[in-house]
Design an enzyme around this catalytic site. Structure first.
Site, PDB file in Angstrom:
ATOM      1  N   SER A  60       4.366   6.600   1.305  1.00 51.09           N
ATOM      2  CA  SER A  60       3.726   5.396   1.804  1.00 51.09           C
ATOM      3  C   SER A  60       3.713   5.326   3.325  1.00 51.09           C
ATOM      4  O   SER A  60       4.590   5.869   3.995  1.00 51.09           O
ATOM      5  CB  SER A  60       4.471   4.170   1.266  1.00 51.09           C
ATOM      6  OG  SER A  60       3.945   2.964   1.754  1.00 51.09           O
ATOM      7  N   MET A  81       3.592   1.033  -7.932  1.00 52.58           N
ATOM      8  CA  MET A  81       3.306   0.716  -6.535  1.00 52.58           C
ATOM      9  C   MET A  81       3.232  -0.795  -6.348  1.00 52.58           C
ATOM     10  O   MET A  81       3.197  -1.548  -7.308  1.00 52.58           O
ATOM     11  CB  MET A  81       1.979   1.348  -6.133  1.00 52.58           C
ATOM     12  CG  MET A  81       1.932   2.854  -6.287  1.00 52.58           C
ATOM     13  SD  MET A  81       0.237   3.476  -6.288  1.00 52.58           S
ATOM     14  CE  MET A  81       0.133   4.161  -7.936  1.00 52.58           C
ATOM     15  N   ASP A 118       0.816  -1.205   0.000  1.00 58.18           N
ATOM     16  CA  ASP A 118       0.000   0.000   0.000  1.00 58.18           C
ATOM     17  C   ASP A 118       0.853   1.261   0.000  1.00 58.18           C
ATOM     18  O   ASP A 118       1.526   1.582   0.975  1.00 58.18           O
ATOM     19  CB  ASP A 118      -0.961  -0.027   1.186  1.00 58.18           C
ATOM     20  CG  ASP A 118      -2.006  -1.094   0.980  1.00 58.18           C
ATOM     21  OD1 ASP A 118      -2.860  -0.888   0.107  1.00 58.18           O
ATOM     22  OD2 ASP A 118      -1.938  -2.132   1.644  1.00 58.18           O
ATOM     23  N   THR A 119       0.775   1.961  -1.125  1.00 56.89           N
ATOM     24  CA  THR A 119       1.672   3.062  -1.436  1.00 56.89           C
ATOM     25  C   THR A 119       0.974   3.949  -2.462  1.00 56.89           C
ATOM     26  O   THR A 119       0.085   3.495  -3.166  1.00 56.89           O
ATOM     27  CB  THR A 119       2.981   2.506  -2.042  1.00 56.89           C
ATOM     28  OG1 THR A 119       3.637   1.676  -1.088  1.00 56.89           O
ATOM     29  CG2 THR A 119       3.940   3.600  -2.468  1.00 56.89           C
ATOM     30  N   VAL A 120       1.382   5.220  -2.553  1.00 49.98           N
ATOM     31  CA  VAL A 120       0.966   6.040  -3.686  1.00 49.98           C
ATOM     32  C   VAL A 120       2.202   6.527  -4.427  1.00 49.98           C
ATOM     33  O   VAL A 120       3.256   6.766  -3.839  1.00 49.98           O
ATOM     34  CB  VAL A 120       0.094   7.245  -3.267  1.00 49.98           C
ATOM     35  CG1 VAL A 120      -1.202   6.775  -2.619  1.00 49.98           C
ATOM     36  CG2 VAL A 120       0.846   8.196  -2.357  1.00 49.98           C
TER      37      VAL A 120
END
Length: 526
Positions: free
Chosen positions: A366, A429, A347-349
């Site tokens: 993140s 990502m 889970d990251t942008v």
């Protein structure tokens, strides 16, 4: 070119500036900043901070970031490491004495000091045109007024909301349940924190009442984080690292990010004729899986806090890639090298911006696992990341947990260049998948001639923990052929990451942007 009778979308083209993010409101905010006179750095900061409100399961001010900046008028790239360090009071011996074999993903010991805010403040001061007040104003407004939860965000919220604990449940759940698509998420506490940062800079976060709130929450759970740890947080500029593939240069952030893994993986794959293979066929997926097993094994041996890395040149050398490539059997899967389970989450942008002066920014941000550690501060609702889960407790290992160290990081921004000229900032990502994602994006472009949107749309696979996991875009024939080669194959119930990219076509004076359909976002330009 895509088939216009089938679902899909075209790359976005513009002449002045372009941004690509994982959420439409962040893309719009970045574009507004550009049209108000800001540059790519300004737009990237504004978009990233807003993503912490639009996608709170993926990023936030309690997290870390890494950034690549190509200033206007030059192709020299500057790398900013915005990852925080472990508390000075944390030692591996202490955790081993407590009977731990690894740092848990929900443990207070997984919370390293958040580094993103220091990095954003430093970026703004050294490279931005507009001040922090202008850049943070959109996020402050949306945090107060609220943002409707987008479909992909709701998908993650439903799957991972149970990880929230204590005060975090009050801030990030609705009636003790995950927010659904269309529900309004508000964060007035974070709006207040951002308002203070806009006025007083980084000190408003790392000192005073905001720091008191964070430290009290962590110490109440047995954490060793202290005021001195927060006050000492400082992002670091460095030079990026470079690899080569099919006449192009892949520029990655140096450790403690895992960018060297992508360079090694492409270096291994360059020994095979991928262009002669079906891009969605078993042969290509097999070679990528085998290269990933070898490259990730090297990552787990060598990558750590840059002050502790000693064999980076060896990992990235042509000789190492050639020797590893010779271990690959085109017809048979090898046993998977052991992996740390902590490095599999995703889970990251990621966002990228190129402005009218051709300053380019590649930024990744993140809190690591969905909702990070699941721990939030009680007054302001700052959700802490769990990057320390990527430390290990192996005595003498370069990535062994220790006081004031930065852990191995999965998030990696990248740029692609040709003959020294930057032609594409991009990122993928997806936690540990990211080096494989970089390799696939570069190969899709250079081996198969896909356009930029097709490059991100194409199905993905990833070999991890003894299983080759594929998205649903692969055919049944491909799955059967992979099983024949000895792979344990499984279809993923979730997509592999996301991604954005901007191609700089200097010859025609245009920018071409794309955003991954696995997220809610888009590319916008003018």
């Amino acid at each position: 070119m895509r088939d216009f009778q089938l679902p899909g979308r075209s790359p976005v083209m513009a002449t002045n500036a372009l941004c690509a993010t994982s959420h439409p409101l962040a893309a719009k905010v970045a574009l507004d900043i550009l049209q108000a006179g800001g540059n790519a750095v300004d737009a990237a900061i504004a978009g990233a901070v807003l993503l912490g409100i639009a996608e709170p399961q993926s990023c936030g001010i309690g997290g870390d970031c890494f950034v690549l900046v190509k200033p206007a008028g030059t192709d020299r790239i500057h790398a900013l490491n915005g990852s925080g360090r472990s508390p000075t009071g944390l030692t591996a011996d202490r955790l081993r004495t407590e009977g731990l074999a690894h740092v848990g993903t929900e443990s207070v010991h997984s919370v390293t000091i958040p580094g993103a805010i220091d990095a954003f403040c430093r970026l703004s001061e050294e490279w931005g045109r507009l001040g922090l007040a202008d850049l943070l104003a959109p996020a402050i407004r949306y945090a107060e007024e609220g943002i409707p939860v987008a479909p992909r965000v709701a998908f993650d919220w439903a799957a991972e909301g149970s990880r929230l604990a204590g005060a975090a449940q009050g801030f990030y759940l609705k009636n003790s349940l995950p927010l659904r698509t269309g529900d309004i998420f508000r964060s007035p506490g974070q709006a207040e924190v951002l308002r203070r940062i806009a006025k007083a800079g980084r000190a408003a976060f790392y000192e005073g009442e905001v720091a008191d709130d964070m430290i009290a929450a962590l110490q109440a759970l047995g954490g060793t984080q202290r005021h001195e740890d927060f006050a000492a947080t400082s992002s670091v500029w460095s030079d990026p690292i470079t690899g080569h593939y099919r006449g192009h240069e892949l520029i990655e952030h140096a450790p403690n990010g895992q960018g060297a893994t992508a360079i090694l993986m492409l270096n291994i794959l360059s020994r095979f004729d991928l262009s002669g293979l079906d891009p969605n066929g078993a042969e290509r997926a097999h070679l990528e899986a085998e290269a990933a097993k070898l490259a990730y094994d090297a990552r787990d041996r060598f990558i750590a806090d840059p002050d502790f890395v000693t064999r980076l040149d060896h990992m990235m050398s042509d000789d190492t890639a050639a020797r590893l490539a010779r271990l690959i059997d085109p017809d048979r899967a090898m046993d998977t090298p052991p992996k740390a389970a902590e490095t599999v989450h995703r889970d990251t942008v990621y966002l990228t911006v190129v402005d009218r002066d051709r300053m380019a920014v590649s930024l990744i941000y993140s809190t690591y696992w969905s909702f990070g550690s699941g721990i939030a501060s009680p007054k302001f609702g700052i959700l802490f990341h769990n990057r320390g889960a990527d430390f290990n407790l192996k005595a003498g290992h370069p990535n062994e947990v220790g006081p004031g160290k930065r852990p191995l990081h999965t998030i990696i921004p990248a740029m692609l260049a040709r003959e020294g000229k930057v032609i594409m900032p991009f990122g993928v990502m997806g936690g540990a998948y990211q080096p494989s994602g970089h390799a696939r994006v570069v190969s899709n472009l250079l081996d198969y001639g896909m356009d930029l949107q097709e490059t991100l749309d194409a199905p993905r696979s990833f070999a991890t923990e003894g299983v080759l996991r594929l998205e649903r875009g692969y055919s049944d024939t491909t799955l059967r052929e992979l099983e024949t080669k000895g792979h344990r194959v499984a279809i993923r119930d979730k997509p592999l990451g996301g991604g954005q990219a901007i191609m700089i076509d200097a010859e025609r004076g245009i920018l071409i942007g794309a955003s991954d359909p696995r997220k809610d976002g888009c590319a916008l330009g003018y």
